[in-house]
Design a protein around this motif. Sequence first.
Motif, mmCIF file in Angstrom:
data_model
loop_
_atom_site.group_PDB
_atom_site.id
_atom_site.type_symbol
_atom_site.label_atom_id
_atom_site.label_comp_id
_atom_site.label_asym_id
_atom_site.label_seq_id
_atom_site.Cartn_x
_atom_site.Cartn_y
_atom_site.Cartn_z
ATOM 1 N N ARG A 43 -16.503 -9.486 6.545
ATOM 2 C CA ARG A 43 -15.175 -9.029 5.693
ATOM 3 C C ARG A 43 -15.045 -7.707 6.034
ATOM 4 N NH1 ARG A 43 -15.316 -8.473 0.048
ATOM 5 N NH2 ARG A 43 -13.151 -9.185 -0.083
ATOM 6 N N LEU A 44 -13.594 -7.518 6.650
ATOM 7 C CA LEU A 44 -13.006 -6.263 7.091
ATOM 8 C C LEU A 44 -12.288 -5.646 5.853
ATOM 9 C CD1 LEU A 44 -12.271 -4.076 9.242
ATOM 10 C CD2 LEU A 44 -10.634 -5.755 9.994
ATOM 11 N N LEU A 45 -12.286 -4.318 5.899
ATOM 12 C CA LEU A 45 -11.336 -3.729 4.944
ATOM 13 C C LEU A 45 -10.708 -2.483 5.646
ATOM 14 C CD1 LEU A 45 -9.748 -2.995 2.203
ATOM 15 C CD2 LEU A 45 -11.691 -1.449 1.776
ATOM 16 N N ASP A 46 -9.253 -2.475 6.075
ATOM 17 C CA ASP A 46 -8.660 -1.504 6.708
ATOM 18 C C ASP A 46 -7.867 -0.715 5.601
ATOM 19 O OD1 ASP A 46 -7.681 0.002 8.943
ATOM 20 O OD2 ASP A 46 -6.214 -1.651 9.427
ATOM 21 N N VAL A 47 -8.456 0.591 5.510
ATOM 22 C CA VAL A 47 -7.545 1.675 4.610
ATOM 23 C C VAL A 47 -6.539 2.187 5.486
ATOM 24 C CG1 VAL A 47 -8.070 3.238 3.141
ATOM 25 C CG2 VAL A 47 -9.787 1.689 3.510
ATOM 26 N N GLY A 48 -5.321 2.071 4.801
ATOM 27 C CA GLY A 48 -3.984 2.844 5.232
ATOM 28 C C GLY A 48 -3.898 1.985 6.619
ATOM 29 N N SER A 53 -1.717 -2.565 12.702
ATOM 30 C CA SER A 53 -1.834 -2.047 14.071
ATOM 31 C C SER A 53 -3.378 -2.650 14.556
ATOM 32 C CB SER A 53 -1.504 -0.906 14.275
ATOM 33 O OG SER A 53 -0.403 -0.649 13.821
ATOM 34 N N LEU A 54 -4.284 -2.050 13.838
ATOM 35 C CA LEU A 54 -5.715 -2.346 14.051
ATOM 36 C C LEU A 54 -6.281 -3.569 13.313
ATOM 37 C CD1 LEU A 54 -8.372 -1.480 15.241
ATOM 38 C CD2 LEU A 54 -8.996 -0.036 13.258
ATOM 39 N N THR A 55 -5.785 -3.833 12.178
ATOM 40 C CA THR A 55 -6.342 -5.147 11.319
ATOM 41 C C THR A 55 -6.103 -6.241 12.317
ATOM 42 O OG1 THR A 55 -4.956 -3.749 9.404
ATOM 43 C CG2 THR A 55 -6.335 -5.590 8.842
ATOM 44 N N LEU A 56 -4.951 -6.487 12.689
ATOM 45 C CA LEU A 56 -4.666 -7.781 13.633
ATOM 46 C C LEU A 56 -5.674 -8.023 14.574
ATOM 47 C CD1 LEU A 56 -1.059 -8.015 12.861
ATOM 48 C CD2 LEU A 56 -2.859 -9.356 11.581
ATOM 49 N N VAL A 57 -5.843 -6.611 15.388
ATOM 50 C CA VAL A 57 -6.637 -6.578 16.594
ATOM 51 C C VAL A 57 -8.123 -6.952 16.294
ATOM 52 C CG1 VAL A 57 -7.637 -5.287 18.402
ATOM 53 C CG2 VAL A 57 -5.215 -4.879 17.771
ATOM 54 N N LEU A 58 -8.644 -6.567 15.131
ATOM 55 C CA LEU A 58 -9.798 -6.776 14.919
ATOM 56 C C LEU A 58 -10.051 -8.185 14.166
ATOM 57 C CD1 LEU A 58 -11.012 -3.748 13.497
ATOM 58 C CD2 LEU A 58 -11.689 -4.340 15.577
ATOM 59 N N ALA A 59 -8.979 -8.845 13.404
ATOM 60 C CA ALA A 59 -9.213 -10.001 12.655
ATOM 61 C C ALA A 59 -9.920 -11.296 13.138
ATOM 62 C CB ALA A 59 -7.699 -10.474 12.423
ATOM 63 N N GLY A 60 -9.865 -11.373 14.427
ATOM 64 C CA GLY A 60 -10.466 -12.489 14.717
ATOM 65 C C GLY A 60 -12.088 -12.430 14.789
ATOM 66 N N HIS A 61 -12.687 -11.288 14.369
ATOM 67 C CA HIS A 61 -14.139 -10.968 14.557
ATOM 68 C C HIS A 61 -14.659 -11.173 13.108
ATOM 69 C CE1 HIS A 61 -14.399 -10.132 18.797
ATOM 70 N NE2 HIS A 61 -13.557 -9.517 18.500
ATOM 71 N N PHE A 62 -13.743 -11.548 12.033
ATOM 72 C CA PHE A 62 -14.082 -11.708 10.883
ATOM 73 C C PHE A 62 -13.550 -12.980 10.038
ATOM 74 C CE2 PHE A 62 -14.030 -7.193 11.683
ATOM 75 C CZ PHE A 62 -15.093 -6.688 11.161
ATOM 76 N N ARG A 63 -14.381 -13.271 8.929
ATOM 77 C CA ARG A 63 -13.963 -14.543 8.069
ATOM 78 C C ARG A 63 -12.854 -14.119 7.205
ATOM 79 N NH1 ARG A 63 -15.824 -15.032 2.863
ATOM 80 N NH2 ARG A 63 -17.276 -13.533 3.373
ATOM 81 N N GLU A 64 -12.849 -12.833 6.820
ATOM 82 C CA GLU A 64 -11.811 -12.452 5.654
ATOM 83 C C GLU A 64 -11.374 -10.867 6.137
ATOM 84 O OE1 GLU A 64 -11.671 -11.241 1.164
ATOM 85 O OE2 GLU A 64 -12.761 -13.225 1.572
ATOM 86 N N VAL A 65 -10.101 -10.687 6.067
ATOM 87 C CA VAL A 65 -9.526 -9.379 6.486
ATOM 88 C C VAL A 65 -8.666 -9.053 5.404
ATOM 89 C CG1 VAL A 65 -8.186 -8.251 7.876
ATOM 90 C CG2 VAL A 65 -9.752 -9.853 8.819
ATOM 91 N N THR A 66 -8.641 -7.794 4.887
ATOM 92 C CA THR A 66 -7.802 -7.214 3.799
ATOM 93 C C THR A 66 -7.320 -5.814 4.346
ATOM 94 O OG1 THR A 66 -9.146 -8.086 1.851
ATOM 95 C CG2 THR A 66 -7.683 -6.303 1.451
ATOM 96 N N GLY A 67 -5.871 -5.662 4.318
ATOM 97 C CA GLY A 67 -5.609 -4.386 4.648
ATOM 98 C C GLY A 67 -4.716 -3.973 3.408
ATOM 99 N N ILE A 68 -4.971 -2.511 3.218
ATOM 100 C CA ILE A 68 -4.239 -1.820 2.262
ATOM 101 C C ILE A 68 -3.437 -0.539 2.722
ATOM 102 C CG2 ILE A 68 -6.201 -2.372 0.559
ATOM 103 C CD1 ILE A 68 -6.808 0.570 0.177
ATOM 104 N N ASP A 69 -2.253 -0.302 2.087
ATOM 105 C CA ASP A 69 -1.494 0.829 2.371
ATOM 106 C C ASP A 69 -0.765 1.121 1.270
ATOM 107 O OD1 ASP A 69 -0.637 2.102 5.427
ATOM 108 O OD2 ASP A 69 0.869 2.378 4.092
ATOM 109 N N ALA A 70 -0.448 2.480 0.941
ATOM 110 C CA ALA A 70 0.483 3.001 0.114
ATOM 111 C C ALA A 70 1.915 2.825 0.094
ATOM 112 C CB ALA A 70 0.180 4.531 -0.087
#
Length: 274
Positions: A43-48, A53-70
């Motif tokens: 599982r990946l958590l991308d903070v901010g 931009s980075l989350t989607l580049v890394l997404a293929g290497h994870f079962r579950e991806v979460t991105g949070i932003d304010a």
Amino acid sequence: MGWIWDPSLYAGSAEYYARGRISYPVALADALAAELGLDGSGRLLDVGCGPGSLTLVLAGHFREVTGIDADPGMVAEAARRADAAGVGHARWMHLRAEELPAGLGRFELVTFAQSFHWLDRPRVAATVRDMLTGDGVCAHVHAETTHGTTSPEPLPHPRPPHAEIGELVREYLGPVRRAGQGQLPDGTPAGESEIYRAAGFTGPGRVEVPGRVVTRVADDVVAGVYSLSSSAPHLFGDHRARFEADLRQLLHRASPDGLFSEQTSTIAVDLWRR
């Protein structure tokens, strides 16, 4: 710093961010996957996360991806881009980092890419450490995506006139860097290594990805200006149309055919462990 968080920091910038910033290369994801042994099961958590931009580049290497932003616009843009890319295992949350852990569970990798300096760093670092799995890693990405290097090597097209663009922004917005409704006269804070160590992390290990030459068009450079918190669209108010006309004239003088090239700098990723 003369500045406190407010929701207008990146107001109106989301639609320009992905186009205006130099993208993270697939080589970055491949290097992290090799270093960390990513096998698609974590599982990946991308903070901010911005627009992913980075989350989607890394997404293929994870079962579950979460991105949070304010910024809600960034979250909406990230979701739109994920849908367009066919990434169906990502969720996007309008959430400040200071609200973590927010019941999100534990992650094999937590990333900060050009976001950590906006946060309550000691608080967020300590919280994120407790959100990692036993062998989980926190990755702090050092990358310059707003402009390339000033190295003298010849490029296929002129470099964007970043210094002149900065002068033009100051003509419209004043000499002190803007940030939302406030100002950042001394820029954003550094010294993140001490913050991570004080929060209980060890390291860092480091992964580096070499730079590359990218070619951009004038619309990309304009979008890049609006992607910055210091020149977000709302800051120009009623003068935005005039500013953009002046900006495009400046770009045309620098490259009449509207093409620009940049040599990007090396991307370095510090890997912090529990």
